[in-house]
Design a protein around this motif. Structure first.
Motif, mmCIF file in Angstrom:
data_model
loop_
_atom_site.group_PDB
_atom_site.id
_atom_site.type_symbol
_atom_site.label_atom_id
_atom_site.label_comp_id
_atom_site.label_asym_id
_atom_site.label_seq_id
_atom_site.Cartn_x
_atom_site.Cartn_y
_atom_site.Cartn_z
ATOM 1 N N GLY A 138 -76.654 14.607 60.880
ATOM 2 C CA GLY A 138 -77.182 15.017 62.174
ATOM 3 C C GLY A 138 -76.260 14.620 63.305
ATOM 4 N N ARG A 139 -75.687 13.399 63.214
ATOM 5 C CA ARG A 139 -74.734 12.964 64.229
ATOM 6 C C ARG A 139 -73.530 13.891 64.241
ATOM 7 N NH1 ARG A 139 -76.549 7.519 64.638
ATOM 8 N NH2 ARG A 139 -78.747 7.966 64.666
ATOM 9 N N PHE A 140 -73.056 14.242 63.048
ATOM 10 C CA PHE A 140 -71.893 15.124 62.971
ATOM 11 C C PHE A 140 -72.186 16.449 63.660
ATOM 12 C CE2 PHE A 140 -69.969 13.137 58.952
ATOM 13 C CZ PHE A 140 -69.329 12.217 59.750
ATOM 14 N N VAL A 141 -73.381 16.997 63.379
ATOM 15 C CA VAL A 141 -73.718 18.297 63.957
ATOM 16 C C VAL A 141 -73.776 18.203 65.472
ATOM 17 C CG1 VAL A 141 -75.519 19.998 64.143
ATOM 18 C CG2 VAL A 141 -74.859 19.168 61.929
ATOM 19 N N SER A 142 -74.419 17.124 65.979
ATOM 20 C CA SER A 142 -74.505 16.991 67.427
ATOM 21 C C SER A 142 -73.115 16.799 68.021
ATOM 22 C CB SER A 142 -75.418 15.833 67.798
ATOM 23 O OG SER A 142 -74.934 14.651 67.228
ATOM 24 N N GLY A 143 -72.241 16.088 67.299
ATOM 25 C CA GLY A 143 -70.875 15.933 67.780
ATOM 26 C C GLY A 143 -70.160 17.262 67.863
ATOM 27 N N ASP B 50 -97.270 -2.827 39.574
ATOM 28 C CA ASP B 50 -96.314 -1.711 39.555
ATOM 29 C C ASP B 50 -96.403 -0.897 40.840
ATOM 30 O OD1 ASP B 50 -95.153 -1.200 36.586
ATOM 31 O OD2 ASP B 50 -97.104 -2.160 36.533
ATOM 32 N N ILE B 51 -97.643 -0.515 41.160
ATOM 33 C CA ILE B 51 -97.864 0.291 42.355
ATOM 34 C C ILE B 51 -97.492 -0.496 43.600
ATOM 35 C CG2 ILE B 51 -99.553 1.762 43.492
ATOM 36 C CD1 ILE B 51 -99.182 2.593 40.744
ATOM 37 N N ALA B 52 -97.778 -1.831 43.579
ATOM 38 C CA ALA B 52 -97.481 -2.648 44.757
ATOM 39 C C ALA B 52 -95.985 -2.684 45.012
ATOM 40 C CB ALA B 52 -98.031 -4.058 44.552
ATOM 41 N N ILE B 53 -95.191 -2.883 43.953
ATOM 42 C CA ILE B 53 -93.728 -2.929 44.125
ATOM 43 C C ILE B 53 -93.221 -1.601 44.653
ATOM 44 C CG2 ILE B 53 -91.576 -2.998 42.837
ATOM 45 C CD1 ILE B 53 -92.762 -5.101 41.095
ATOM 46 N N THR B 54 -93.687 -0.487 44.045
ATOM 47 C CA THR B 54 -93.219 0.823 44.493
ATOM 48 C C THR B 54 -93.613 1.076 45.938
ATOM 49 O OG1 THR B 54 -93.583 1.533 42.235
ATOM 50 C CG2 THR B 54 -93.161 3.226 43.828
ATOM 51 N N GLN B 55 -94.831 0.674 46.298
ATOM 52 C CA GLN B 55 -95.320 0.893 47.663
ATOM 53 C C GLN B 55 -94.479 0.137 48.677
ATOM 54 O OE1 GLN B 55 -97.885 2.793 48.719
ATOM 55 N NE2 GLN B 55 -97.612 2.138 50.827
ATOM 56 N N VAL B 56 -94.196 -1.152 48.375
ATOM 57 C CA VAL B 56 -93.393 -1.958 49.307
ATOM 58 C C VAL B 56 -92.031 -1.332 49.508
ATOM 59 C CG1 VAL B 56 -92.120 -4.099 49.465
ATOM 60 C CG2 VAL B 56 -94.502 -4.166 48.956
ATOM 61 N N VAL B 57 -91.378 -0.961 48.399
ATOM 62 C CA VAL B 57 -90.003 -0.495 48.489
ATOM 63 C C VAL B 57 -89.933 0.841 49.211
ATOM 64 C CG1 VAL B 57 -88.086 0.207 47.096
ATOM 65 C CG2 VAL B 57 -89.326 -1.792 46.484
ATOM 66 N N VAL B 58 -90.862 1.751 48.870
ATOM 67 C CA VAL B 58 -90.871 3.064 49.518
ATOM 68 C C VAL B 58 -91.194 2.927 50.996
ATOM 69 C CG1 VAL B 58 -92.088 5.252 49.569
ATOM 70 C CG2 VAL B 58 -91.359 4.326 47.430
ATOM 71 N N GLU B 59 -92.107 1.976 51.300
ATOM 72 C CA GLU B 59 -92.479 1.775 52.707
ATOM 73 C C GLU B 59 -91.283 1.319 53.520
ATOM 74 O OE1 GLU B 59 -95.621 2.630 53.346
ATOM 75 O OE2 GLU B 59 -94.808 2.618 55.366
ATOM 76 N N ILE B 60 -90.516 0.360 52.962
ATOM 77 C CA ILE B 60 -89.340 -0.149 53.682
ATOM 78 C C ILE B 60 -88.360 0.981 53.928
ATOM 79 C CG2 ILE B 60 -87.306 -1.605 53.421
ATOM 80 C CD1 ILE B 60 -89.092 -3.568 51.923
ATOM 81 N N ILE B 61 -88.112 1.788 52.893
ATOM 82 C CA ILE B 61 -87.076 2.810 53.036
ATOM 83 C C ILE B 61 -87.535 3.904 53.998
ATOM 84 C CG2 ILE B 61 -87.448 4.528 51.218
ATOM 85 C CD1 ILE B 61 -84.571 3.670 50.413
ATOM 86 N N VAL B 62 -88.808 4.247 53.940
ATOM 87 C CA VAL B 62 -89.326 5.272 54.858
ATOM 88 C C VAL B 62 -89.254 4.770 56.290
ATOM 89 C CG1 VAL B 62 -91.460 6.381 55.565
ATOM 90 C CG2 VAL B 62 -90.732 6.517 53.228
ATOM 91 N N LEU B 63 -89.561 3.482 56.468
ATOM 92 C CA LEU B 63 -89.504 2.891 57.811
ATOM 93 C C LEU B 63 -88.079 2.942 58.353
ATOM 94 C CD1 LEU B 63 -91.730 1.515 59.435
ATOM 95 C CD2 LEU B 63 -90.775 -0.635 58.766
ATOM 96 N N ILE B 64 -87.116 2.553 57.517
ATOM 97 C CA ILE B 64 -85.721 2.560 57.988
ATOM 98 C C ILE B 64 -85.287 3.965 58.351
ATOM 99 C CG2 ILE B 64 -83.339 2.169 57.302
ATOM 100 C CD1 ILE B 64 -84.311 -0.071 55.552
ATOM 101 N N VAL B 65 -85.585 4.926 57.462
ATOM 102 C CA VAL B 65 -85.140 6.299 57.712
ATOM 103 C C VAL B 65 -85.806 6.861 58.957
ATOM 104 C CG1 VAL B 65 -85.220 8.628 56.812
ATOM 105 C CG2 VAL B 65 -84.536 6.795 55.342
ATOM 106 N N LEU B 66 -87.116 6.585 59.102
ATOM 107 C CA LEU B 66 -87.818 7.125 60.269
ATOM 108 C C LEU B 66 -87.289 6.525 61.563
ATOM 109 C CD1 LEU B 66 -91.548 7.441 59.260
ATOM 110 C CD2 LEU B 66 -89.933 9.219 59.745
ATOM 111 N N ILE B 67 -87.086 5.189 61.571
ATOM 112 C CA ILE B 67 -86.587 4.560 62.800
ATOM 113 C C ILE B 67 -85.203 5.078 63.121
ATOM 114 C CG2 ILE B 67 -85.775 2.381 63.753
ATOM 115 C CD1 ILE B 67 -88.074 1.025 62.445
ATOM 116 N N ARG B 68 -84.342 5.131 62.094
ATOM 117 C CA ARG B 68 -82.958 5.534 62.306
ATOM 118 C C ARG B 68 -82.867 6.981 62.796
ATOM 119 N NH1 ARG B 68 -77.898 3.047 62.633
ATOM 120 N NH2 ARG B 68 -76.340 4.388 61.731
ATOM 121 N N SER B 69 -83.765 7.829 62.294
ATOM 122 C CA SER B 69 -83.601 9.242 62.635
ATOM 123 C C SER B 69 -84.485 9.683 63.796
ATOM 124 C CB SER B 69 -83.881 10.117 61.416
ATOM 125 O OG SER B 69 -85.172 9.881 60.953
ATOM 126 N N THR B 70 -85.472 8.861 64.191
ATOM 127 C CA THR B 70 -86.301 9.303 65.302
ATOM 128 C C THR B 70 -85.971 8.612 66.611
ATOM 129 O OG1 THR B 70 -87.972 7.679 64.744
ATOM 130 C CG2 THR B 70 -88.291 9.904 63.906
#
Lengths: 150, 205
Positions: A138-143, B50-70
């Motif tokens: 996305g950064r690349f595209v905006s760039g 099993d579900i708890a581990i998957t939930q924690v890990v997926v939650e962390i990754i979704v949080l990072i991706v959402l924060i980074r991209s929004t």
């Protein structure tokens, strides 16, 4: 300087090996302890994402570029399908054709370990790739767009 | 124990309401992450690591991706008031859902006492038949491996679609794609009308 501060970089250097080791452990011992290929693969991808956030995109794309991430993704899916098809040598689809030994051992459960490893590789590569696609492409595209306007 | 469950459930509900109602998008992303963490603790106390581990890990990754991209997006809060008809209809449908859910949940077995014979079969025979001492993995990868195959296919297709949609480079070069004009064409680019073609052919011949 690309990436975050010196503190974050040092902490990441200390932690990254442990994170990868734990992800591999979760993947390999999925049939003995809670966990499995999906959780382990996402932990490995978390390690790569931590590296991306701390050191910048150039370093992590140097370790695993998006082309190789896509290739690993395909390879994991292909391995899973191949294991499923290899069940036909014993009789039916998804047959556990590897010989089972005594429980509570690492090689005790036949194809479950191999399927776990395939899913771990696949999930690791694909989650890292989609993180890269969502943030950096996305950064690349905006760039590119801003360059066109100039 | 039941008090803990209800506390975590109420915590989840409050977190989701905050996630919906918060004006700042970063605050709503973080409170959605808090809901996931509480849910994973709930899974852990319910005896599903099993579900708890998957939930924690997926939650962390979704949080990072959402924060980074929004966070880099521009962050406009909605100031317009909501439609009364929309609120009324959603309330009616939510009430209907609650009534039917209450009627349906009467037929479920009581909490923690499964009556299914399939589950008992799995619990008794899984270690001998699959060799995996983790029964969940034995079910997921051996008895129900088709399910896992479908899940892997879904992830594969999703990643493929994301790569195709979000790729930076198009297939065509910039100069090539610039040749095709979009919109109303110029007068010279229009195809010639018939009489023009006839006159031009007459003049040449």
């Amino acid at each position: 300087m690309e990436g975050m501060t010196f503190i974050v970089k040092t902490t990441t250097k200390l932690l990254i090996g442990i994170i990868f080791l734990f992800g591999i452990y979760i993947t390999f011992y999925g049939h003995l302890t809670p966990g499995g290929g999906f959780a382990g693969g996402i932990m490995l991808a978390c390690g790569m994402i931590l590296m991306t956030l701390a050191f910048g995109k150039r370093m992590s794309l140097g370790k695993l570029s998006d082309f190789y991430a896509s290739l690993l993704d395909n390879l994991g899916a292909f391995t899973f399908w191949t294991i499923a098809m290899l069940g036909y040598i014993g009789g039916y689809f998804f047959m556990n054709f590897i010989e089972k030994s005594n429980p509570f051992g690492l090689l005790s459960s036949g194809t479950i370990l191999t399927i776990n490893i395939a899913i771990g590789v696949k999930v690791f590569a694909s989650v890292f790739a989609v993180f890269m696609a969502l943030t950096i492409f996305g950064r690349f595209v905006s760039g590119l767009i801003s360059e066109d306007e100039d | 124990m039941l008090f803990l469950f209800y506390t975590l459930l109420i915590f989840c509900i409050i977190g989701s309401i905050i996630a919906i109602e918060a004006r700042n998008i970063l605050a709503s992303v973080i409170s959605a992450g808090v809901v996931g963490m509480a849910l994973s603790i709930l899974f852990l106390f319910l005896g599903a690591p099993d579900i708890a581990i998957t939930q924690v890990v997926v939650e962390i990754i979704v949080l990072i991706v959402l924060i980074r991209s929004t966070v880099s997006l521009d962050n406009t809060a909605i100031t317009k008031h909501r439609d009364t008809f929309a609120i009324l209809s959603s309330l009616i449908f939510f009430g209907l859902f609650l009534v039917f859910a209450f009627m349906a949940f009467q037929g479920l077995p009581t909490f923690g006492e499964p009556i299914m014979s399939v589950g008992r079969q799995y619990l008794e025979n899984s270690v001998n038949q699959t060799g995996a001492s983790n029964v969940v993995m034995g079910i997921l990868m051996d008895y129900r491996a088709y399910d896992t195959l479908g899940e892997a296919t879904v992830i594969f297709t999703a990643i493929l679609g994301a790569f195709v949609v979000l790729r930076a480079k198009g297939k065509k070069k910039k100069e090539e794609s610039d040749k095709i004009r979009v919109g109303i064409p110029e007068k010279e680019d229009l195809p010639m009308s018939l009489d023009q073609i006839e006159t031009s052919s007459d003049s040449t011949s």
